[in-house]
Design a protein around this motif. Structure first.
Motif, PDB file in Angstrom:
ATOM      1  N   ALA A  27       0.811  -1.225   0.000  1.00 38.51           N
ATOM      2  CA  ALA A  27       0.000   0.000   0.000  1.00 38.51           C
ATOM      3  C   ALA A  27       0.836   1.262   0.000  1.00 38.51           C
ATOM      4  O   ALA A  27       0.291   2.354  -0.139  1.00 38.51           O
ATOM      5  N   ARG A  40      -5.975   2.446  -2.277  1.00 41.60           N
ATOM      6  CA  ARG A  40      -5.913   1.603  -1.079  1.00 41.60           C
ATOM      7  C   ARG A  40      -7.205   0.836  -0.888  1.00 41.60           C
ATOM      8  O   ARG A  40      -7.195  -0.353  -0.569  1.00 41.60           O
ATOM      9  N   GLU A  61      -5.670   0.015   8.248  1.00 43.90           N
ATOM     10  CA  GLU A  61      -6.141  -0.530   7.000  1.00 43.90           C
ATOM     11  C   GLU A  61      -6.160  -2.049   7.010  1.00 43.90           C
ATOM     12  O   GLU A  61      -7.104  -2.687   6.563  1.00 43.90           O
TER      13      GLU A  61
END
Lengths: 356, 312
Positions: free
Chosen positions: B166, B174, B200
């Motif tokens: 990422a 993302r 994330e």
């Protein structure tokens, strides 16, 4: 985003060396190379330099009718080899460590490509690039060969030997780039290797002459004090230079290999060029000093009756197969080293290198 | 996805040193087939080295590694089953985006037409179609990262090893990455992903493997961190009403030092989601105008911080 991202891959075979794999690497390398403008500029500069030299040489060594053609051909051939030896190291000497620094090597190593496919692909790419320089020199070489009245098959043969020698330099460069972590280091190493083959070996040969010189009892066919008598053998002590022990230092020299592989000189006495001089020199060195000297320089001695002994005639068989063989072995060794160094998984890493 | 099936990635007692530096000390891990698993650890904890060994580029000094049922170091079967995206990688800068992918397809020995079809498919997947004929060096960092992901997917790998995929991606990419990885996992692909963006990862991973100083942290220790009391951020419109309610119900409020100046948020410590629900009901019932109640950090971040504490 609707397409199925997973399909069954074809069942992999364990073969690690295929032409398809070599071609993949070769295509990749050539695309990388050919698209850079630097490369086109280098070709143009090369063409200009060789053309310039080819245009100047006849004025320097005289016209073709008086044997100048042989000189022009020989000098251009040696010049193209010399320029090739300067350019070729740059074509392959950063092929492996340069990719590692750029982060594009490991990406290939994790694929199905084997180390030999990567190494051979890179070698072929470097060699083809070197051959491109040779090809654009061909008009000048061909023209010089015509003026020197070199037979076409002889010309092709010499060009083939030249191509092989450039390939050897590329292989050495590849081996060096596998050996050192930094691209600058491998470039220097490759130039040192080329210099060792061409200049340093020659210097070592010359410097070693005192070491192979011995005081020996020799027989000399000499002119007697009585001018009317026949020449006679006398025993004396002389310095004898045993270059037959060091001639291989000359034989591995790419210039010597090329000159020795060049066609035999023509029947005319003026058909004598630089290639013939090198050829004669190296073959003489291989024979070394004889234990017998013919110094019967008496003018009134009848010609052809000199009491020559047959077993002392010098060896005139070609030297180039040895030299070319040694060069090819060196190149092969360098390629083998590159393949070994490309093998994954790594067990040890050279200091200062990362895998990816 | 099948429970009880063989794990896609197994590492047992893996150890690897570079000279004097011990990069990976002792790693034991199993990654379930079809799961998205996070590989989490501080800088220098050995994540990249571990991934290199899983990708078959580095031989472990000790221990065994098995990916897709084979040793990636020696087996072409394992090698063609792995898609690897390194943390730093270059691109062949003179090649176009399409050529990069077709070259990779050829390197995996896919038939030419299949390689071309796969290239088109992947360019669409990572939204690089319009750059198909662009030289790779002209791409932005995030676009290169997406190209790297496409490159890792070229051989239909059932196991995907992603090292910081990422980094450099814009928020939209993302989200796309997260969706893509979940979708791949749903299709049976095993994904092992290392990242520092823990929030994330939290949203997409099924499992996590924690590395600290080259060792996997035991699952018991992990369990302990995840059942710890977590801090939640409580935001209300009326600070005074909140104070009264807290005093009445003996709720300890902690000052929220990270909040923007002028905010009316405080922190509370809660054992689990049920406790959060009870607290919220009680506050609302007492007439406190609650705007939001949310965990300060994700589970992964919490666990990571405890690793970090151990490091000090």
């Amino acid at each position: 985003m609707t397409t199925d991202t997973q399909q069954a891959p074809a069942t992999p075979s364990e073969r690690t060396f295929t032409w398809q794999g070599v071609r993949t690497v070769l295509t990749l390398e050539l695309r990388q190379r050919v698209r850079s403008t630097r490369w086109k500029v280098a070709l143009v500069v090369w063409f200009a330099i060789v053309g310039f030299v080819a245009a100047l040489l006849p004025g320097l060594v005289g016209s073709s009718s008086s044997g100048g053609g042989t000189w022009v051909f020989g000098l251009i051939l040696l010049f193209v080899l010399g320029l090739g030896l300067v350019v070729s190291p740059t074509l392959a000497s950063t092929a492996i460590n340069g990719d590692r620094v750029a982060g594009t090597l490991a990406i290939l190593q994790v694929t199905r490509l084997g180390p030999a496919e990567i190494a051979v692909g890179k070698l072929l790419a470097g060699w083809l690039a070197a051959l491109a320089f040779l090809v654009i020199s061909l008009p000048f070489l061909g023209w010089a060969a015509l003026t020197a009245r070199v037979a076409p098959w002889h010309f092709l043969f010499v060009v083939l030997v030249l191509a092989l020698l450039l390939g050897v330099v590329c292989a050495i460069g590849l081996g060096c780039s596998a050996l050192t972590a930094r691209p600058a280091g491998s470039s220097v190493l490759t130039y040192v290797a080329v210099a060792s083959l061409t200049v340093i070996s020659l210097i070592v040969f010359l410097v070693s002459i005192p070491a192979v010189t011995t005081e020996e009892r020799v027989e000399v066919l000499t002119v007697p004090l009585d001018a009317n008598a026949e020449c006679e053998w006398v025993q004396t002590t002389r310095s004898v230079i045993h270059t037959e022990r060091t001639w291989w230092l000359l034989a591995i020299n790419p210039f010597v290999v090329l000159a020795d592989a060049a066609p035999a000189r023509g029947p005319e006495s003026w058909d004598y060029g630089p290639l013939d001089a090198i050829k004669e020199g190296v073959r003489l060195a291989r024979t070394g000093d004889q234990p017998r000297y013919d110094e019967c320089w008496s003018e009134n001695y009848p010609a052809g009756v000199t009491p020559q002994r047959e077993d002392e005639s010098s060896d005139t068989s070609p030297v180039w197969p040895w030299g070319l063989g040694a060069n090819l072995a060196l190149g092969g060794g360098a390629l083998w080293l590159a393949i070994r160094r490309l093998r994954v998984p790594y067990t040890t890493l050279a200091p200062g290198t990362r895998v990816a | 996805m099948t429970e009880g099936s063989r794990p896609a990635i197994v590492a047992r007692g893996v150890r690897r040193a570079f000279g004097q530096v011990l990069a990976v000390d002792h790693v034991d891990m199993e990654v379930r087939t079809g799961s998205v698993t996070a590989l989490v650890g501080p800088n220098g904890s050995g994540k990249t080295t571990l991934l290199l060994m899983l990708a078959g580029l580095l031989r472990p000094d000790a221990g065994t590694v098995e990916v897709a049922g084979a040793d990636p170091a020696s087996s072409a079967v394992a090698r063609s089953a792995i898609g690897w995206m390194p943390d730093t990688f270059g691109t062949w800068d003179s090649l176009t985006v399409t050529e990069v992918l077709t070259t990779m397809a050829a390197a995996y020995r896919l038939p030419t037409d299949l390689g071309r079809a796969r290239t088109t498919e992947l360019l669409r997947l990572v939204h690089l179609e319009e750059f198909a004929a662009t030289p790779a060096h002209a791409l932005s960092r995030g676009q290169k990262q997406r190209l790297g992901l496409a490159r890792a997917l070229i051989n239909y790998p059932p196991v995907l090893l992603l090292d910081e995929p990422a980094s450099g991606l814009d928020p939209r990419s993302r989200v796309d990455l997260r969706v893509l990885l979940r979708r791949l996992a749903a299709g049976g692909v095993t994904v092992l992903v290392s990242s520092h963006v823990l929030a994330e990862l939290d949203e997409m991973v099924d499992d996590a493997v924690f590395l600290s100083r080259g060792r996997t942290v035991s699952s018991e220790a992990l369990l302990a961190t995840t059942t710890q009391r977590r801090r939640w951020r409580l935001r209300s419109l009326d600070a005074e009403a909140l104070q009264h309610w807290a005093f009445d119900h003996s709720v300890t409020l902690y000052p929220d030092n990270d909040a923007p100046v002028g905010g009316t948020s405080v922190l509370v410590e809660l054992a689990d989601d049920a406790a959060a629900a009870r607290l919220l009901a009680s506050a609302v019932a007492a007439g406190v105008p609650v705007a939001s109640l949310a965990p300060v950090s994700g589970l992964l971040e919490q666990a990571y911080m405890s690793l970090d504490a151990e490091r000090r």
